[in-house]
Write a protein that holds these residues in place. Sequence first.
Motif, mmCIF file in Angstrom:
data_model
loop_
_atom_site.group_PDB
_atom_site.id
_atom_site.type_symbol
_atom_site.label_atom_id
_atom_site.label_comp_id
_atom_site.label_asym_id
_atom_site.label_seq_id
_atom_site.Cartn_x
_atom_site.Cartn_y
_atom_site.Cartn_z
ATOM 1 N N GLY A 434 0.807 -1.210 0.000
ATOM 2 C CA GLY A 434 0.000 0.000 0.000
ATOM 3 C C GLY A 434 0.838 1.256 0.000
ATOM 4 O O GLY A 434 0.420 2.306 -0.506
ATOM 5 N N GLY A 435 2.052 1.161 0.569
ATOM 6 C CA GLY A 435 2.908 2.333 0.636
ATOM 7 C C GLY A 435 3.640 2.625 -0.652
ATOM 8 O O GLY A 435 3.625 3.748 -1.160
ATOM 9 N N ARG A 436 4.297 1.593 -1.211
ATOM 10 C CA ARG A 436 5.106 1.844 -2.418
ATOM 11 C C ARG A 436 4.786 0.910 -3.570
ATOM 12 O O ARG A 436 5.348 1.059 -4.648
ATOM 13 C CB ARG A 436 6.587 1.741 -2.067
ATOM 14 C CG ARG A 436 7.036 0.357 -1.602
ATOM 15 C CD ARG A 436 8.537 0.365 -1.326
ATOM 16 N NE ARG A 436 9.055 -0.969 -1.081
ATOM 17 C CZ ARG A 436 9.768 -1.300 -0.026
ATOM 18 N NH1 ARG A 436 10.034 -0.397 0.893
ATOM 19 N NH2 ARG A 436 10.233 -2.532 0.111
ATOM 20 N N ASP A 488 7.801 -26.250 9.354
ATOM 21 C CA ASP A 488 9.165 -25.760 9.109
ATOM 22 C C ASP A 488 9.185 -24.745 7.974
ATOM 23 O O ASP A 488 10.174 -24.608 7.257
ATOM 24 C CB ASP A 488 10.105 -26.930 8.786
ATOM 25 C CG ASP A 488 9.662 -27.686 7.539
ATOM 26 O OD1 ASP A 488 10.520 -28.284 6.865
ATOM 27 O OD2 ASP A 488 8.451 -27.680 7.242
ATOM 28 N N GLU A 489 8.093 -24.004 7.802
ATOM 29 C CA GLU A 489 7.957 -23.049 6.715
ATOM 30 C C GLU A 489 8.047 -21.626 7.266
ATOM 31 O O GLU A 489 7.301 -21.248 8.174
ATOM 32 C CB GLU A 489 6.617 -23.265 6.007
ATOM 33 C CG GLU A 489 6.524 -22.638 4.643
ATOM 34 C CD GLU A 489 5.260 -23.071 3.911
ATOM 35 O OE1 GLU A 489 5.357 -23.732 2.869
ATOM 36 O OE2 GLU A 489 4.163 -22.756 4.406
ATOM 37 N N PHE A 490 8.974 -20.831 6.687
ATOM 38 C CA PHE A 490 9.204 -19.459 7.111
ATOM 39 C C PHE A 490 9.027 -18.531 5.918
ATOM 40 O O PHE A 490 9.320 -18.903 4.771
ATOM 41 C CB PHE A 490 10.606 -19.281 7.689
ATOM 42 C CG PHE A 490 10.845 -20.043 8.973
ATOM 43 C CD1 PHE A 490 10.742 -19.411 10.202
ATOM 44 C CD2 PHE A 490 11.160 -21.396 8.949
ATOM 45 C CE1 PHE A 490 10.958 -20.103 11.378
ATOM 46 C CE2 PHE A 490 11.377 -22.100 10.115
ATOM 47 C CZ PHE A 490 11.265 -21.446 11.345
ATOM 48 N N ALA A 491 8.564 -17.310 6.194
ATOM 49 C CA ALA A 491 8.414 -16.300 5.159
ATOM 50 C C ALA A 491 9.255 -15.087 5.529
ATOM 51 O O ALA A 491 9.398 -14.741 6.708
ATOM 52 C CB ALA A 491 6.950 -15.901 4.991
ATOM 53 N N ILE A 492 9.816 -14.443 4.513
ATOM 54 C CA ILE A 492 10.667 -13.273 4.730
ATOM 55 C C ILE A 492 10.163 -12.145 3.842
ATOM 56 O O ILE A 492 9.868 -12.362 2.650
ATOM 57 C CB ILE A 492 12.142 -13.579 4.405
ATOM 58 C CG1 ILE A 492 12.669 -14.706 5.301
ATOM 59 C CG2 ILE A 492 13.000 -12.333 4.566
ATOM 60 C CD1 ILE A 492 12.767 -16.040 4.613
ATOM 61 N N LEU A 493 10.070 -10.957 4.398
ATOM 62 C CA LEU A 493 9.740 -9.742 3.649
ATOM 63 C C LEU A 493 10.983 -8.864 3.645
ATOM 64 O O LEU A 493 11.447 -8.418 4.696
ATOM 65 C CB LEU A 493 8.574 -9.003 4.305
ATOM 66 C CG LEU A 493 8.217 -7.640 3.721
ATOM 67 C CD1 LEU A 493 7.764 -7.759 2.264
ATOM 68 C CD2 LEU A 493 7.127 -6.961 4.555
ATOM 69 N N LEU A 494 11.547 -8.643 2.461
ATOM 70 C CA LEU A 494 12.750 -7.834 2.334
ATOM 71 C C LEU A 494 12.352 -6.382 2.128
ATOM 72 O O LEU A 494 11.690 -6.045 1.138
ATOM 73 C CB LEU A 494 13.600 -8.326 1.160
ATOM 74 C CG LEU A 494 14.151 -9.763 1.279
ATOM 75 C CD1 LEU A 494 14.988 -10.108 0.063
ATOM 76 C CD2 LEU A 494 14.967 -9.919 2.556
ATOM 77 N N GLY A 495 12.757 -5.536 3.049
ATOM 78 C CA GLY A 495 12.418 -4.130 2.933
ATOM 79 C C GLY A 495 13.542 -3.280 2.391
ATOM 80 O O GLY A 495 13.337 -2.152 1.953
ATOM 81 N N GLY A 532 11.973 -19.866 -2.150
ATOM 82 C CA GLY A 532 11.286 -19.396 -3.339
ATOM 83 C C GLY A 532 11.089 -17.899 -3.265
ATOM 84 O O GLY A 532 10.823 -17.349 -2.191
ATOM 85 N N ILE A 533 11.220 -17.217 -4.409
ATOM 86 C CA ILE A 533 11.178 -15.756 -4.439
ATOM 87 C C ILE A 533 10.020 -15.296 -5.313
ATOM 88 O O ILE A 533 9.806 -15.813 -6.415
ATOM 89 C CB ILE A 533 12.497 -15.181 -4.995
ATOM 90 C CG1 ILE A 533 13.679 -15.649 -4.145
ATOM 91 C CG2 ILE A 533 12.452 -13.664 -5.079
ATOM 92 C CD1 ILE A 533 15.029 -15.300 -4.750
ATOM 93 N N ALA A 534 9.255 -14.316 -4.816
ATOM 94 C CA ALA A 534 8.198 -13.668 -5.601
ATOM 95 C C ALA A 534 8.308 -12.167 -5.390
ATOM 96 O O ALA A 534 8.475 -11.703 -4.254
ATOM 97 C CB ALA A 534 6.819 -14.168 -5.175
ATOM 98 N N LEU A 535 8.212 -11.405 -6.482
ATOM 99 C CA LEU A 535 8.355 -9.956 -6.437
ATOM 100 C C LEU A 535 7.063 -9.287 -6.850
ATOM 101 O O LEU A 535 6.356 -9.768 -7.748
ATOM 102 C CB LEU A 535 9.487 -9.500 -7.371
ATOM 103 C CG LEU A 535 10.879 -10.094 -7.106
ATOM 104 C CD1 LEU A 535 11.877 -9.562 -8.126
ATOM 105 C CD2 LEU A 535 11.355 -9.785 -5.695
ATOM 106 N N ALA A 536 6.755 -8.191 -6.159
ATOM 107 C CA ALA A 536 5.594 -7.387 -6.529
ATOM 108 C C ALA A 536 6.094 -6.096 -7.184
ATOM 109 O O ALA A 536 7.103 -5.531 -6.760
ATOM 110 C CB ALA A 536 4.757 -7.057 -5.298
ATOM 111 N N PRO A 537 5.433 -5.635 -8.233
ATOM 112 C CA PRO A 537 4.125 -6.113 -8.723
ATOM 113 C C PRO A 537 4.189 -7.152 -9.837
ATOM 114 O O PRO A 537 3.158 -7.613 -10.304
ATOM 115 C CB PRO A 537 3.492 -4.826 -9.248
ATOM 116 C CG PRO A 537 4.664 -4.032 -9.747
ATOM 117 C CD PRO A 537 5.807 -4.341 -8.847
#
Length: 837
Positions: A434-436, A488-495, A532-537
């Motif tokens: 929502g911010g960027r 054993d599943e982790f999620a990461i948000l790279l800021g 696994g990597i996913a990028l927005a948008p």
Amino acid sequence: MARTVVLSLVMSAVGVALSLHALSFPAPAAPVAIPWWALLLLVMGTDAFVFHLELRGEAHTFTLSEIPVVIGFFFAPAPVVIVCRIVGSTVFQALRRRQFGVKLLFNAADFVLDAGLIVTLLHVLVGARRPQEVVTWVLVVCCAITTELPVSACLSTVIRWHGGHSRVALVVATTVVVSVVNTSLGILAADLLWTSPSAIALLAVVLGITFTAYRGYFNLHKRYSSLQLLYDFTKTVGGSMRAEAVLQEILSQARQLLAAERAEVILFEGTTGHATLRQTITEDDAPAEAGLLDPAAGGDLSVLWEQIKDGTGSVVVPRGTRDPGLIAVRQASSVDDLIVAPLRAEGHVVGAILVANRLGQVSTFDEEDARLFETLANHASVAFDNSRLVQQLRQEADERRHEAEERRHEALHDSLTGLPNRTLFNQQVGEVLGGRGEAAVLLMDLDRFKEVNDSLGHHHGDLLLIEVANRLLETLGREDSAARLGGDEFAILLGGTNDAVGVEASARRILDAFERSFRIGEVSLDVGASIGIALAPSDGSDPATLLQRADVAMYEAKTAKTGLARYSAERDRFTPRRLALAGRLRQAIDDREIIVHFQPKARLADGKVMAAEALVRWRHPEFGMVMPDEFIPIAEQAGLEPHLTRYVLRAALRHCADWQRAGHRIGVAVNLAVRSLLDARLPDAVTSMLAESGVPVELLTLEITESSVMADPDRATAVLNRLAGLGLRLSVDDFGTGYSSLSYLQRLPVHEVKVDKSFVFRMASDANDATIVESIVQLGHKLGLSVVAEGVEDQLSWDRLRAMSCDVAQGYYVSKPIPAATMSDWLDEQRRLDGAA
């Protein structure tokens, strides 16, 4: 509300049917006839004479409505009596008592049913009898009581539907007494009108004087009761009490003093106006969860709260008010009527006390009630004026607020690692988007975590997950965040970065950090990871899509053993189907799309079928028949194993019971999932399902795997011992392919082992496999266990197993899996063939 409307329609239908039948009743042979307009005025006049009674803490309201009906029966045609009763009472309720909507609909239905029923009963039982006869009085009273019983039952039902309560026995008893009095007065009036019409005026004078005296007595009694309650209240709050007790007593006394359904105390913060403490009770002084008014709500309530905060006095919102502002307050608070008064402490308004919903159908709060309520509020304010009490209450409010924050934290964080959970992670991703509009989401899965759990137990697995979370936080930058989604599943948000090169570099740093061993107690563990990597948008514009596509990429990395992978639409072929299956699996179980086939098991000694194993299939509406190899892992990942196991177990027992009724005494075997085996509630559930189906316990076999036992041996053994204690059979499935836990096999309360089909398939062509099978058969027999061979495909395998003294064979040579619907037919055919042989 919908139920009340339906009940009203049913009551109206019954009343209308009875009224239509009344059209055929003959007109009364009375010396005088009462015109319809006089009877209508009499109905409305008696409705205006209201009696209020308080019995055992409940308010009851009664009128003289039976009198005009009884008089009309003797001096007017039946249709006129019915119409006057319905129209007069309904119009009076709408105009005088300001009833509208569903309440007026129900009351009108009440009048229709009451009029139709009592007039019909009077014409059937009393007929042409004169009012002077004693038997007439008895019959009229019986008719009135009989009419009131269903009407009172309907009223009590509606009161319960709308959250109230009513003691049915007390309501019936008081209703019967009032009916006897009213009908007696009606008979007396009819007798006077029949023999001496001029005496009616004398009766009216007597009734008027009696009613006036009653109203005076009632008001005097009400004032005395109010003074007594106020005196008791003053003594109570003047003593030394805990804050909770003071609040409870204030609310209890306020509710009783004003005969209200609900009482509430609110303390609000002076600067923001928000409620800092709220305590509410309803009838029987029971606490209520939700409050009525919010001081900071604004809108239609703003004028009310401004007057309270100014300390200018109480505010009365009566029923039937025509003031637009008060009507808006009623609608905003969803109550019939209420009084609100300020509470003061140290010279300032610190809160408010209110009562709402005056008990009784007719009465409402008035200015006299407001003055009494203000007196009570002033006494309550004295109790609150003690600064220590106010401080204590606010401290308790702070503690509650702290507890609420802790609960919120627990709801948004993983209890094991302290990391954010899926809900909070989705919120964080949503805020970044929502911010960027750009975000980088990574999904990480440990590569060898299941081996740690299976070999060392869940305790070591939990310790490993904590260390993984700590190392992940050490590796990430200050602008990044991590979450544990489950297992054993982790999620990461790279800021800190969003370009593909920078994101992959960050992912590589995480993988490099996991190259170092983890020290768990005395054990050093090497655990890799796949990312696994996913990028927005570019890969998605919302948290759910990004996580889904990061999962696709992670699956690709794990399959290709590359460590990490970026989402690619070209490689996203299998995962959409897998995600579609995962999204529908729970609904599929509930909708019974999961079906059960059975594969028979036969004794090698004589070829007789002695049991059948339950095998699941998924009849998917889009993908057709889905095999267990595809959806069982999805059930494991989604935590649906216990739900699926119980579903299959219940279905298998139901079909087994059908076979018994058809004369086939064969058992049924069901596989237990790992999580089910660790569920301490499973034995009770099995006992319940056996009782429900009626299948003898000895005909049920539960199959377990070596790995499921080794996941947590102590917990598994405890559950198995309880299951064995029920009398059912336990079988070790796929024996020889697990961790060779022969020591556990000796200690487990199992009855049979199943030789894995991988050995049986090659037994005829591979001497080593034949030796393994024979060794397992001998080992099982020495341990006192029955041995079942899976994967028996041909006569040669059958003969060799029989020569080894193996007990039972299962496989295509006996039969392919059979749909449950045709299993009985197959058993009938086997019986016919055995008979022919």
